[in-house]
Design a protein around this motif. Structure first.
Motif, PDB file in Angstrom:
ATOM      1  N   PHE A 147       3.261  53.333  61.165  1.00  0.00           N
ATOM      2  CA  PHE A 147       4.568  53.603  61.835  1.00  0.00           C
ATOM      3  C   PHE A 147       4.454  54.669  63.045  1.00  0.00           C
ATOM      4  CE2 PHE A 147       8.752  55.493  62.287  1.00  0.00           C
ATOM      5  CZ  PHE A 147       9.770  54.306  62.272  1.00  0.00           C
ATOM      6  N   GLY A 148       4.892  54.113  64.165  1.00  0.00           N
ATOM      7  CA  GLY A 148       5.096  55.203  65.009  1.00  0.00           C
ATOM      8  C   GLY A 148       6.250  55.066  65.933  1.00  0.00           C
ATOM      9  N   GLU A 149       6.415  55.732  66.928  1.00  0.00           N
ATOM     10  CA  GLU A 149       7.546  55.515  68.099  1.00  0.00           C
ATOM     11  C   GLU A 149       6.814  55.166  69.313  1.00  0.00           C
ATOM     12  OE1 GLU A 149      10.103  58.589  67.950  1.00  0.00           O
ATOM     13  OE2 GLU A 149      10.965  58.198  66.088  1.00  0.00           O
ATOM     14  N   VAL A 150       7.279  54.286  70.186  1.00  0.00           N
ATOM     15  CA  VAL A 150       6.595  53.970  71.551  1.00  0.00           C
ATOM     16  C   VAL A 150       6.597  55.381  72.266  1.00  0.00           C
ATOM     17  CG1 VAL A 150       6.877  52.774  73.617  1.00  0.00           C
ATOM     18  CG2 VAL A 150       7.226  51.447  71.391  1.00  0.00           C
ATOM     19  N   ILE A 151       8.113  56.043  72.534  1.00  0.00           N
ATOM     20  CA  ILE A 151       8.210  57.310  72.876  1.00  0.00           C
ATOM     21  C   ILE A 151       8.625  58.201  71.921  1.00  0.00           C
ATOM     22  CG2 ILE A 151       8.944  58.692  74.707  1.00  0.00           C
ATOM     23  CD1 ILE A 151       9.426  56.086  76.322  1.00  0.00           C
ATOM     24  N   GLY A 152       7.749  59.237  71.491  1.00  0.00           N
ATOM     25  CA  GLY A 152       8.166  60.342  70.755  1.00  0.00           C
ATOM     26  C   GLY A 152       9.333  60.834  70.865  1.00  0.00           C
ATOM     27  N   ASN A 153      10.111  61.307  70.070  1.00  0.00           N
ATOM     28  CA  ASN A 153      11.466  62.045  70.220  1.00  0.00           C
ATOM     29  C   ASN A 153      11.638  63.197  69.648  1.00  0.00           C
ATOM     30  OD1 ASN A 153      14.139  62.697  70.889  1.00  0.00           O
ATOM     31  ND2 ASN A 153      15.094  60.962  69.831  1.00  0.00           N
ATOM     32  N   PRO A 154      11.262  64.422  70.148  1.00  0.00           N
ATOM     33  CA  PRO A 154      11.722  64.855  71.665  1.00  0.00           C
ATOM     34  C   PRO A 154      10.108  65.129  72.312  1.00  0.00           C
ATOM     35  CG  PRO A 154      11.989  66.482  70.421  1.00  0.00           C
ATOM     36  CD  PRO A 154      11.815  65.731  69.260  1.00  0.00           C
ATOM     37  N   LYS A 155       9.199  64.953  71.433  1.00  0.00           N
ATOM     38  CA  LYS A 155       7.669  65.452  72.213  1.00  0.00           C
ATOM     39  C   LYS A 155       7.390  64.547  73.396  1.00  0.00           C
ATOM     40  CE  LYS A 155       2.886  66.570  71.198  1.00  0.00           C
ATOM     41  NZ  LYS A 155       1.826  66.688  70.069  1.00  0.00           N
ATOM     42  N   ASP A 157       5.522  61.901  73.741  1.00  0.00           N
ATOM     43  CA  ASP A 157       4.240  61.243  73.817  1.00  0.00           C
ATOM     44  C   ASP A 157       4.065  59.756  73.780  1.00  0.00           C
ATOM     45  OD1 ASP A 157       5.071  61.704  71.093  1.00  0.00           O
ATOM     46  OD2 ASP A 157       3.275  61.333  70.244  1.00  0.00           O
ATOM     47  N   VAL A 158       3.396  59.147  74.312  1.00  0.00           N
ATOM     48  CA  VAL A 158       3.573  57.736  74.365  1.00  0.00           C
ATOM     49  C   VAL A 158       2.366  57.085  73.717  1.00  0.00           C
ATOM     50  CG1 VAL A 158       3.527  55.735  76.116  1.00  0.00           C
ATOM     51  CG2 VAL A 158       4.604  57.731  76.906  1.00  0.00           C
ATOM     52  N   LEU A 159       2.855  56.100  72.614  1.00  0.00           N
ATOM     53  CA  LEU A 159       1.888  55.323  71.690  1.00  0.00           C
ATOM     54  C   LEU A 159       1.216  54.147  72.746  1.00  0.00           C
ATOM     55  CD1 LEU A 159       1.551  55.595  68.684  1.00  0.00           C
ATOM     56  CD2 LEU A 159       2.819  53.486  68.565  1.00  0.00           C
ATOM     57  N   ASN A 160      -0.075  54.132  72.618  1.00  0.00           N
ATOM     58  CA  ASN A 160      -1.043  52.866  72.830  1.00  0.00           C
ATOM     59  C   ASN A 160      -0.614  51.968  71.734  1.00  0.00           C
ATOM     60  OD1 ASN A 160      -3.062  51.042  73.273  1.00  0.00           O
ATOM     61  ND2 ASN A 160      -4.374  52.601  74.365  1.00  0.00           N
TER      62      ASN A 160
END
Length: 413
Positions: A147-155, A157-160
């Motif tokens: 499980f992950g976020e495409v754009i972490g909130n609020p860090k 970071d961008v998921l590949n």
């Protein structure tokens, strides 16, 4: 069709609603049918139709179909909130003893939900950043969800997405991606290999902060191994619809986490302007981030659109029309952050993102107030950090407002 045309015209059937250009609000608890036989078929999923709005509703159905089209899935289930969507998507396939490998940078509310899942016997292992290397190093026989976020909130970071999805599939594990902060305007995770995508429609889809909602979209491409996922055994016969069939016939139906018809309607209306809003929001966010990056009072600016950002290249590779609407700034101390926060005149000071208006929040003292210091650091949350959800204002006015707010630092001394 390109994004906006597909959004407004793709696969619409106005005849369903007496030629209305928008689906009406079917504010009805239940739906009458002509015979016992017809009701029997509907309840046994042998015929299409609506029976009870906790289970399905024509307005909600119209919203689900719109999102399914944009995400490129085979079907969607709309829920009462983004948190309800995450809960339903995960608990639909897991049981006691199973494990989730999650990015540590997921939204604070998701971390809180994952804490609650421990009472159900579901273990959570957080990784600083999801990648093939970290997944391979931590997967075990109990791991059932990545499980992950495409754009972490609020860090931010961008998921590949492709790398993570491929790594999950090498181990026969389902990949669930939260696309709330990026939206389908920037990227469609299912097209890059994700199996299930979730959005909190309360944010950019809705766009006006007037209703809560969440939505789950399934790719229909994951091959369910019933030894690994025994809960899926009765629904394996449904082929690509196995996940959705199980969800609609068990957990979603029984927990009552349904989206109301009125909220579905409001989210449907918001969805129609998603493309034009996100385009302007992304343009404003980039200009504001570049300006903030040159201000001496600011210790650090985080935005994937900045050329020196550590996630700029993967964002540039994955995203289609911009880099999102979230920007964070660090001011050095909590006192400086509060001073700037309080001095801002245009942004609304609320715990939300994705509005037409610019919004600001101090995450550490609010949405991460119940997180441990370790959880905060992993999520990129610090006492001196302000999160900005950029809106549709004239960016020159936003810059002027941030300029005067930054000038307040040290004045009290």
């Amino acid at each position: 069709m390109k994004f906006n045309t597909r959004l407004l015209h793709g696969k619409l059937n106005h005849e369903e609603y007496h030629q209305a250009t928008l689906p009406p609000i079917f504010q009805s608890n239940a739906f009458e049918h002509s015979s016992a036989e017809k009701l029997e078929k509907i309840f046994q999923n042998k015929a299409p139709g609506f029976s009870y709005s906790r289970i399905n509703n024509p307005t909600v159905d119209a919203f689900e179909k719109r999102v399914t089209l944009l995400e490129g899935g085979i079907g969607s289930v709309a829920c009462a909130s983004g948190m309800a969507a995450i809960f339903n998507a995960i608990v639909n396939i897991l049981e006691a003893g199973d494990e989730i490998l999650s990015s540590a940078t997921v939204f604070g509310g998701t971390i809180g939900l994952f804490q609650d899942l421990k009472a159900l016997g579901i273990r959570i292992t957080y990784l600083e950043h999801l990648s093939k290397e970290t997944i391979d190093a931590h997967v075990n026989e109990h791991t059932k969800v990545i499980f992950g976020e495409v754009i972490g909130n609020p860090k931010l970071d961008v998921l590949n997405i492709k790398e993570v999805a491929d790594a999950a599939h090498e181990h026969g594990i389902v990949c669930i991606i939260d696309n709330t902060a990026a939206t389908s305007f920037l990227v469609q995770p299912l097209s890059l290999g994700a199996d299930i995508v979730i959005q909190s429609s309360s944010k950019y889809i809705n766009g006006s902060s007037n209703s809560i909602g969440g939505i789950i979209t399934d790719s229909g491409k994951f091959s369910w191994d019933i030894k690994k996922y025994p809960q899926m055994k009765p629904f394996k016969k449904m082929g690509p619809y196995a996940f959705l069939a199980k969800l609609r016939n068990t957990l979603f139906r029984n927990t009552g986490a349904c989206l109301s018809p009125t909220n579905a309607f409001l989210n449907y209306i918001g969805l129609e302007t998603l493309g034009v809003r996100m385009q302007k929001i992304c343009e404003n966010a980039l200009v504001l981030a570049e300006w903030l990056n040159n201000q001496k009072e600011i210790k650090k600016v985080q935005y994937p659109g900045l050329a020196d950002n550590p996630w700029h290249q993967i964002a540039k590779q994955q995203f289609q029309h911009g880099y999102g609407g979230l920007v964070t700034i660090r001011l050095g101390t909590k006192e400086a952050a509060f001073t700037v926060f309080d001095a801002l005149k245009i942004p609304l000071k609320v715990s939300n993102i994705g509005d037409t208006k610019t919004l600001v929040i101090h995450p550490s003292s609010t949405i991460y107030a119940h997180s441990t210091e370790e959880e905060k650091i992993s999520a990129g949350v610090y006492d001196d950090l302000i999160r900005i959800s950029v809106g549709l204002e004239d960016v020159e006015d936003l810059i002027e407002d941030f300029a005067q707010a930054l000038q307040q630092i040290g004045k009290e001394n």
